[in-house]
Design a protein around this motif. Structure first.
Motif, PDB file in Angstrom:
ATOM      1  N   LEU A  16      63.546  54.149 -30.519  1.00  0.00           N
ATOM      2  CA  LEU A  16      64.034  55.514 -29.913  1.00  0.00           C
ATOM      3  C   LEU A  16      62.727  56.388 -29.876  1.00  0.00           C
ATOM      4  O   LEU A  16      62.545  57.053 -28.875  1.00  0.00           O
ATOM      5  CB  LEU A  16      65.134  55.810 -30.996  1.00  0.00           C
ATOM      6  N   SER A  17      62.144  56.685 -30.981  1.00  0.00           N
ATOM      7  CA  SER A  17      61.041  57.510 -30.894  1.00  0.00           C
ATOM      8  C   SER A  17      59.862  57.206 -29.911  1.00  0.00           C
ATOM      9  O   SER A  17      59.454  58.112 -29.044  1.00  0.00           O
ATOM     10  CB  SER A  17      60.348  58.037 -32.380  1.00  0.00           C
ATOM     11  N   ALA A  18      59.659  55.898 -29.676  1.00  0.00           N
ATOM     12  CA  ALA A  18      58.846  55.549 -28.510  1.00  0.00           C
ATOM     13  C   ALA A  18      59.151  56.034 -27.444  1.00  0.00           C
ATOM     14  O   ALA A  18      58.417  56.033 -26.201  1.00  0.00           O
ATOM     15  CB  ALA A  18      58.449  54.104 -28.641  1.00  0.00           C
ATOM     16  N   GLY A  19      60.582  56.148 -27.173  1.00  0.00           N
ATOM     17  CA  GLY A  19      61.155  56.533 -25.874  1.00  0.00           C
ATOM     18  C   GLY A  19      60.531  57.898 -25.249  1.00  0.00           C
ATOM     19  O   GLY A  19      60.478  58.196 -24.200  1.00  0.00           O
ATOM     20  N   PHE A  20      59.951  58.712 -26.224  1.00  0.00           N
ATOM     21  CA  PHE A  20      59.628  59.907 -25.768  1.00  0.00           C
ATOM     22  C   PHE A  20      58.043  60.048 -25.154  1.00  0.00           C
ATOM     23  O   PHE A  20      57.652  60.786 -24.614  1.00  0.00           O
ATOM     24  CB  PHE A  20      59.628  60.972 -26.878  1.00  0.00           C
ATOM     25  N   ASN A  21      57.398  58.833 -25.244  1.00  0.00           N
ATOM     26  CA  ASN A  21      56.135  58.282 -24.886  1.00  0.00           C
ATOM     27  C   ASN A  21      56.461  58.182 -23.158  1.00  0.00           C
ATOM     28  O   ASN A  21      56.756  57.168 -22.855  1.00  0.00           O
ATOM     29  CB  ASN A  21      55.590  57.166 -25.544  1.00  0.00           C
ATOM     30  N   LYS A  22      55.577  58.982 -22.431  1.00  0.00           N
ATOM     31  CA  LYS A  22      55.295  58.665 -20.968  1.00  0.00           C
ATOM     32  C   LYS A  22      55.316  57.267 -20.517  1.00  0.00           C
ATOM     33  O   LYS A  22      56.043  56.688 -19.415  1.00  0.00           O
ATOM     34  CB  LYS A  22      54.774  59.805 -20.158  1.00  0.00           C
ATOM     35  N   ALA A  76      54.743  46.330 -35.927  1.00  0.00           N
ATOM     36  CA  ALA A  76      56.277  45.782 -35.942  1.00  0.00           C
ATOM     37  C   ALA A  76      57.027  47.182 -35.602  1.00  0.00           C
ATOM     38  O   ALA A  76      56.417  48.266 -36.251  1.00  0.00           O
ATOM     39  CB  ALA A  76      56.432  45.124 -37.348  1.00  0.00           C
ATOM     40  N   VAL A  77      58.115  47.044 -35.045  1.00  0.00           N
ATOM     41  CA  VAL A  77      58.854  48.399 -34.403  1.00  0.00           C
ATOM     42  C   VAL A  77      60.158  48.210 -34.822  1.00  0.00           C
ATOM     43  O   VAL A  77      60.620  47.078 -34.244  1.00  0.00           O
ATOM     44  CB  VAL A  77      58.484  48.677 -33.049  1.00  0.00           C
ATOM     45  N   GLY A  78      60.917  48.956 -35.444  1.00  0.00           N
ATOM     46  CA  GLY A  78      62.355  48.818 -35.896  1.00  0.00           C
ATOM     47  C   GLY A  78      63.248  49.482 -34.578  1.00  0.00           C
ATOM     48  O   GLY A  78      62.458  50.163 -33.726  1.00  0.00           O
ATOM     49  N   PRO A  79      64.497  49.673 -34.922  1.00  0.00           N
ATOM     50  CA  PRO A  79      65.292  50.435 -33.965  1.00  0.00           C
ATOM     51  C   PRO A  79      64.719  52.086 -33.844  1.00  0.00           C
ATOM     52  O   PRO A  79      64.793  52.633 -32.754  1.00  0.00           O
ATOM     53  CB  PRO A  79      66.662  50.178 -34.433  1.00  0.00           C
ATOM     54  N   GLY A  80      64.609  52.404 -34.952  1.00  0.00           N
ATOM     55  CA  GLY A  80      64.098  54.007 -34.916  1.00  0.00           C
ATOM     56  C   GLY A  80      62.712  54.181 -34.090  1.00  0.00           C
ATOM     57  O   GLY A  80      62.597  55.172 -33.203  1.00  0.00           O
ATOM     58  N   GLY A  81      61.894  53.298 -34.439  1.00  0.00           N
ATOM     59  CA  GLY A  81      60.515  53.271 -33.656  1.00  0.00           C
ATOM     60  C   GLY A  81      60.536  53.135 -32.131  1.00  0.00           C
ATOM     61  O   GLY A  81      60.083  53.785 -31.448  1.00  0.00           O
TER      62      GLY A  81
END
Length: 75
Positions: free
Chosen positions: A47-53, A40-45
């Motif tokens: 955002l941080s996942a957005g740094f993954n290419k 499960a991933v929330g809004p913060g997750g």
């Protein structure tokens, strides 16, 4: 009659090399997904996942698909 003509139209679309390539790649995706590893991933997750290419590339593909779908509404 009309159904046969529609099927010929679909066959012509599916014969396009770009369509065949896209569908071929798309069909491999489910086999690459590890559902046991999905968390499960929330809004913060998100955002941080957005740094993954890979995720950035996935978002790019998703946006291109969304643009194409939007054109269907305008047609």
């Amino acid at each position: 009659g009309d159904g046969f003509v529609a099927m010929l139209g679909f066959a012509k679309i599916l014969a396009d090399p770009k369509v065949l390539d896209f569908v071929g790649k798309l069909l491999t995706v489910p086999g690459q997904v590890d559902l046991d590893n999905a968390k499960a991933v929330g809004p913060g997750g998100m955002l941080s996942a957005g740094f993954n290419k890979e995720i950035q590339n996935g978002f790019g593909v998703m946006l291109e698909l969304t643009k194409a779908l939007g054109k269907l509404k305008a047609a």
